[in-house]
Design a protein around this motif. Structure first.
Motif, PDB file in Angstrom:
ATOM      1  N   MET A   1     -15.345   1.588  12.030  1.00  0.00           N
ATOM      2  CA  MET A   1     -15.162   0.975  13.347  1.00  0.00           C
ATOM      3  C   MET A   1     -13.749   1.256  13.843  1.00  0.00           C
ATOM      4  SD  MET A   1     -16.976  -2.737  12.942  1.00  0.00           S
ATOM      5  CE  MET A   1     -15.790  -3.209  11.687  1.00  0.00           C
ATOM      6  N   ASN A   2     -13.611   2.066  14.873  1.00  0.00           N
ATOM      7  CA  ASN A   2     -12.312   2.353  15.447  1.00  0.00           C
ATOM      8  C   ASN A   2     -11.870   1.208  16.339  1.00  0.00           C
ATOM      9  OD1 ASN A   2     -12.168   4.929  14.267  1.00  0.00           O
ATOM     10  ND2 ASN A   2     -13.438   5.793  15.893  1.00  0.00           N
ATOM     11  N   GLN A   3     -10.643   0.763  16.147  1.00  0.00           N
ATOM     12  CA  GLN A   3     -10.105  -0.325  16.936  1.00  0.00           C
ATOM     13  C   GLN A   3      -8.756   0.075  17.501  1.00  0.00           C
ATOM     14  OE1 GLN A   3      -9.897  -4.020  14.795  1.00  0.00           O
ATOM     15  NE2 GLN A   3     -11.894  -3.808  13.890  1.00  0.00           N
ATOM     16  N   PRO A   4      -8.382  -0.443  18.697  1.00  0.00           N
ATOM     17  CA  PRO A   4      -7.023  -0.232  19.188  1.00  0.00           C
ATOM     18  C   PRO A   4      -6.027  -0.762  18.161  1.00  0.00           C
ATOM     19  CG  PRO A   4      -8.422  -1.154  20.904  1.00  0.00           C
ATOM     20  CD  PRO A   4      -9.212  -1.207  19.640  1.00  0.00           C
ATOM     21  N   SER A   5      -4.897  -0.084  18.051  1.00  0.00           N
ATOM     22  CA  SER A   5      -3.944  -0.440  17.003  1.00  0.00           C
ATOM     23  C   SER A   5      -3.292  -1.786  17.292  1.00  0.00           C
ATOM     24  CB  SER A   5      -2.864   0.635  16.890  1.00  0.00           C
ATOM     25  OG  SER A   5      -2.167   0.763  18.111  1.00  0.00           O
ATOM     26  N   SER A   6      -3.080  -2.576  16.245  1.00  0.00           N
ATOM     27  CA  SER A   6      -2.305  -3.807  16.305  1.00  0.00           C
ATOM     28  C   SER A   6      -1.751  -4.010  14.902  1.00  0.00           C
ATOM     29  CB  SER A   6      -3.176  -4.996  16.718  1.00  0.00           C
ATOM     30  OG  SER A   6      -3.999  -5.410  15.642  1.00  0.00           O
ATOM     31  N   ASN A   7      -0.927  -5.035  14.763  1.00  0.00           N
ATOM     32  CA  ASN A   7      -0.353  -5.313  13.446  1.00  0.00           C
ATOM     33  C   ASN A   7      -1.238  -6.214  12.604  1.00  0.00           C
ATOM     34  OD1 ASN A   7       2.021  -3.814  13.998  1.00  0.00           O
ATOM     35  ND2 ASN A   7       2.887  -5.557  15.126  1.00  0.00           N
ATOM     36  N   LEU A   8      -2.395  -6.576  13.116  1.00  0.00           N
ATOM     37  CA  LEU A   8      -3.296  -7.459  12.395  1.00  0.00           C
ATOM     38  C   LEU A   8      -4.114  -6.681  11.376  1.00  0.00           C
ATOM     39  CD1 LEU A   8      -4.494  -9.475  15.509  1.00  0.00           C
ATOM     40  CD2 LEU A   8      -2.966 -10.295  13.720  1.00  0.00           C
ATOM     41  N   PRO A   9      -4.591  -7.345  10.308  1.00  0.00           N
ATOM     42  CA  PRO A   9      -5.416  -6.652   9.307  1.00  0.00           C
ATOM     43  C   PRO A   9      -6.671  -6.058   9.928  1.00  0.00           C
ATOM     44  CG  PRO A   9      -4.747  -8.832   8.525  1.00  0.00           C
ATOM     45  CD  PRO A   9      -4.376  -8.765   9.966  1.00  0.00           C
ATOM     46  N   ARG A  10      -7.088  -4.938   9.361  1.00  0.00           N
ATOM     47  CA  ARG A  10      -8.307  -4.273   9.801  1.00  0.00           C
ATOM     48  C   ARG A  10      -9.192  -4.042   8.590  1.00  0.00           C
ATOM     49  NH1 ARG A  10      -6.120   0.899  12.908  1.00  0.00           N
ATOM     50  NH2 ARG A  10      -8.361   1.233  13.232  1.00  0.00           N
ATOM     51  N   ILE A  11     -10.492  -3.978   8.840  1.00  0.00           N
ATOM     52  CA  ILE A  11     -11.432  -3.725   7.735  1.00  0.00           C
ATOM     53  C   ILE A  11     -11.058  -2.414   7.057  1.00  0.00           C
ATOM     54  CG2 ILE A  11     -13.835  -3.190   7.185  1.00  0.00           C
ATOM     55  CD1 ILE A  11     -14.662  -5.138   9.359  1.00  0.00           C
ATOM     56  N   GLY A  12     -10.939  -2.468   5.746  1.00  0.00           N
ATOM     57  CA  GLY A  12     -10.516  -1.308   4.978  1.00  0.00           C
ATOM     58  C   GLY A  12      -9.083  -1.406   4.483  1.00  0.00           C
ATOM     59  N   ASP A  13      -8.357  -2.451   4.933  1.00  0.00           N
ATOM     60  CA  ASP A  13      -6.970  -2.630   4.499  1.00  0.00           C
ATOM     61  C   ASP A  13      -6.868  -3.249   3.108  1.00  0.00           C
ATOM     62  OD1 ASP A  13      -6.042  -1.554   6.815  1.00  0.00           O
ATOM     63  OD2 ASP A  13      -5.315  -3.424   7.699  1.00  0.00           O
ATOM     64  N   TRP A  14      -7.973  -3.589   2.461  1.00  0.00           N
ATOM     65  CA  TRP A  14      -7.966  -4.169   1.129  1.00  0.00           C
ATOM     66  C   TRP A  14      -9.105  -3.539   0.321  1.00  0.00           C
ATOM     67  CZ3 TRP A  14      -9.206  -6.447   5.663  1.00  0.00           C
ATOM     68  CH2 TRP A  14     -10.534  -6.837   5.829  1.00  0.00           C
ATOM     69  N   ASN A  15      -8.950  -3.547  -0.961  1.00  0.00           N
ATOM     70  CA  ASN A  15      -9.920  -2.871  -1.833  1.00  0.00           C
ATOM     71  C   ASN A  15     -10.789  -3.815  -2.645  1.00  0.00           C
ATOM     72  OD1 ASN A  15      -9.111  -0.219  -1.134  1.00  0.00           O
ATOM     73  ND2 ASN A  15      -7.296  -0.448  -2.440  1.00  0.00           N
ATOM     74  N   GLY A  16     -10.531  -5.099  -2.566  1.00  0.00           N
ATOM     75  CA  GLY A  16     -11.336  -6.038  -3.338  1.00  0.00           C
ATOM     76  C   GLY A  16     -10.799  -7.439  -3.190  1.00  0.00           C
ATOM     77  N   PRO A  17     -11.364  -8.406  -3.928  1.00  0.00           N
ATOM     78  CA  PRO A  17     -10.990  -9.825  -3.789  1.00  0.00           C
ATOM     79  C   PRO A  17      -9.499 -10.101  -4.001  1.00  0.00           C
ATOM     80  CG  PRO A  17     -13.002  -9.599  -5.069  1.00  0.00           C
ATOM     81  CD  PRO A  17     -12.470  -8.218  -4.879  1.00  0.00           C
ATOM     82  N   GLU A  18      -8.881  -9.424  -4.973  1.00  0.00           N
ATOM     83  CA  GLU A  18      -7.475  -9.699  -5.251  1.00  0.00           C
ATOM     84  C   GLU A  18      -6.588  -9.221  -4.108  1.00  0.00           C
ATOM     85  OE1 GLU A  18      -4.396 -11.455  -6.761  1.00  0.00           O
ATOM     86  OE2 GLU A  18      -6.420 -11.643  -7.599  1.00  0.00           O
ATOM     87  N   ASP A  19      -6.881  -8.025  -3.593  1.00  0.00           N
ATOM     88  CA  ASP A  19      -6.142  -7.524  -2.430  1.00  0.00           C
ATOM     89  C   ASP A  19      -6.294  -8.474  -1.238  1.00  0.00           C
ATOM     90  OD1 ASP A  19      -5.177  -5.307  -3.666  1.00  0.00           O
ATOM     91  OD2 ASP A  19      -6.409  -3.855  -2.584  1.00  0.00           O
ATOM     92  N   LEU A  20      -7.505  -8.955  -1.045  1.00  0.00           N
ATOM     93  CA  LEU A  20      -7.778  -9.845   0.077  1.00  0.00           C
ATOM     94  C   LEU A  20      -7.005 -11.155  -0.081  1.00  0.00           C
ATOM     95  CD1 LEU A  20      -9.394 -10.282   2.680  1.00  0.00           C
ATOM     96  CD2 LEU A  20     -11.274 -11.160   1.275  1.00  0.00           C
ATOM     97  N   ARG A  21      -6.975 -11.672  -1.277  1.00  0.00           N
ATOM     98  CA  ARG A  21      -6.248 -12.927  -1.523  1.00  0.00           C
ATOM     99  C   ARG A  21      -4.754 -12.751  -1.260  1.00  0.00           C
ATOM    100  NH1 ARG A  21      -7.036 -17.725  -4.413  1.00  0.00           N
ATOM    101  NH2 ARG A  21      -5.121 -18.618  -5.276  1.00  0.00           N
ATOM    102  N   GLN A  22      -4.199 -11.615  -1.674  1.00  0.00           N
ATOM    103  CA  GLN A  22      -2.776 -11.370  -1.422  1.00  0.00           C
ATOM    104  C   GLN A  22      -2.493 -11.296   0.075  1.00  0.00           C
ATOM    105  OE1 GLN A  22      -1.506  -7.902  -3.614  1.00  0.00           O
ATOM    106  NE2 GLN A  22      -2.070  -8.777  -5.605  1.00  0.00           N
ATOM    107  N   LEU A  23      -3.392 -10.666   0.805  1.00  0.00           N
ATOM    108  CA  LEU A  23      -3.245 -10.585   2.257  1.00  0.00           C
ATOM    109  C   LEU A  23      -3.274 -11.975   2.870  1.00  0.00           C
ATOM    110  CD1 LEU A  23      -5.129  -8.021   4.470  1.00  0.00           C
ATOM    111  CD2 LEU A  23      -5.019 -10.401   5.133  1.00  0.00           C
TER     112      LEU A  23
END
Length: 438
Positions: A1-23
């Motif tokens: 899903m292409n989205q206009p750029s922003s500084n907010l998280p986007r799908i694909g910015d994490w690889n699993g539950p631990e990455d998501l929790r850190q975010l």
């Protein structure tokens, strides 16, 4: 899903539950500091020991809808009032309203979350927004998401006399509408309006490519029926005026919570316990909400949350929105739910043409009325009664009604004039309409 750029998280910015929790925890401290600026949370938080982790946050009491009402209108405000972009109130509240407000920066997050549709939104789309605009967030949310991606937005509204069903059908057909946003019931009424206008929903709207729906519990059978009627995917959305979009559907048809933009918990009101998954009431902490931060806000929606893997690869928890699906009325010793009964109605063969129905639960019998053409009436009545007996173990009285009885033909075809009020009338005119808009 292409989205206009922003500084907010986007799908694909994490690889699993631990990455998501850190975010999540990276943003949590900012969220808490915003909250500490509001009058409500200033009294609730210890400024010398603000929650810094998800575990710390769990020690705070839940924020309730009543808290929002008690602090109407601006007791939850965490920014100077002149920084606000919009003010909203949710529907269906008794007594004091439930307020919500957002800054321009908050709106970037809101629009991005709603726009996370697997089918995409682009500048080539003509997007009909057919949900309320007045005070509620829902219409404005879709409007902003459409504009974010360059779509041509058609502000249809579903509470305006200026947009009767005949006009909705005309706009969809003549403008080549490609996407729509509405409650599921609207999609059925549009199909009836299209038929009344001499159009075929599944073939005379070739530009249409998806129907976005939300705001009502949606059974698989009704969803499938709507999709077959129009010949396009029905894509579900879940959220609220207080929070914006909370979950969207992946290509595999599962609703995923936007856990990169909010923290989610499941609260059991019977025991008072809170878990990360399972069934209960959804508790939300939006992570990018500056104007009106909410810490552990109990939406009071009944849900089932799971962290099972999904083939879409989004690495986000899934949610089933149960809503009022467990609520029902007693017939004899059995409980009849709208969710369960709707599933049976829309399991009837498409050829019967049943789109609209109503039912009343009485102490000893379930009375059901369905709109159905005469040639299919006897079969539809018998099959639905048998299905009710098999599913619920109760007797029902099913009555077939002529099409146009529950949803009048006039409601599908009329185009009432909508005018501005006037004060000067001629001798043969009705000046009793001086202050009416129609």
């Amino acid at each position: 899903m292409n989205q206009p750029s922003s500084n907010l998280p986007r799908i694909g910015d994490w690889n699993g539950p631990e990455d998501l929790r850190q975010l999540q925890e990276k943003q949590l401290q900012q969220t808490v500091s915003w909250a500490a600026r509001s009058p409500f949370y200033r009294e609730r938080l210890n400024p010398d020991a603000l929650p810094a982790t998800i575990e710390d946050l769990a020690a705070l009491p839940l924020t309730t809808k009543q808290d929002l009402r008690d602090n109407y209108p601006f007791g939850m405000l965490a920014v100077p009032k002149e920084q606000l972009a919009t003010y909203h109130e949710s529907s269906g509240t008794a007594g004091k309203p439930t307020p919500s407000y957002y800054t321009e920066e908050d709106w970037v997050d809101l629009a991005e979350r709603f726009a996370r549709k697997w089918i995409g939104i682009s500048a080539e789309d003509v997007f009909l927004v057919r949900t309320p605009y007045a005070l509620l967030l829902t219409g404005h949310l879709a409007h902003a998401a459409g504009r974010l991606h360059g779509a041509t937005v058609v502000p249809g509204d579903n509470r305006s006399l200026a947009m009767p069903y005949a006009r909705v059908e005309r706009v969809m057909h003549d403008l080549g509408v490609t996407l729509t946003w509405s409650v599921p019931t609207e999609c059925l009424i549009w199909a009836a309006a299209a038929t009344a206008a001499g159009h075929r929903p599944g073939s005379d709207f070739p530009a249409l490519r998806a129907l976005f729906v939300g705001g009502e519990p949606l059974t698989p059978a009704r969803r499938s029926r709507i999709s077959r009627l129009w010949g396009v995917p029905v894509i579900e959305e879940y959220g609220s005026t207080e929070t914006g979009s909370l979950a969207g559907e992946c290509p595999n048809g599962r609703l995923h919570l936007w856990a990169d933009r909010a923290l989610f918990e499941v609260y059991d009101p019977q025991t008072g316990t809170v878990r990360a998954d399972g069934e209960g009431q959804l508790v939300v902490t939006p992570l990018f909400r500056e104007a009106m931060p909410l810490l552990r806000y109990n939406l009071e929606d009944n849900v089932s949350v799971s962290y099972d893997d999904c083939a879409c690869g989004w690495n986000l928890p899934t949610v089933k929105v149960l809503g009022r699906s467990a609520f029902g009325y007693r017939v004899g010793s059995e409980t009849i739910t709208q969710y369960g009964l709707e599933e049976l109605v829309f399991t009837l063969p498409d050829s019967y043409g049943v789109l609209f129905w109503r039912a009343r639960a009485e102490p000893t019998v379930l009375r059901i009325e369905i709109e159905v053409p005469e040639e299919h009436r006897a079969a539809a009545e018998a099959e639905l009664a048998a299905s009710v007996r098999a599913a619920f173990g109760v007797e029902s009285e099913v009555v077939g009604l002529a099409p146009g009885t529950l949803i009048p033909h006039e409601a599908l075809t009329s185009m009432p004039d909508v005018v501005k009020p006037r004060s000067l009338f001629g001798p043969d005119e009705d000046w009793g309409k001086a202050l009416l808009y129609y």
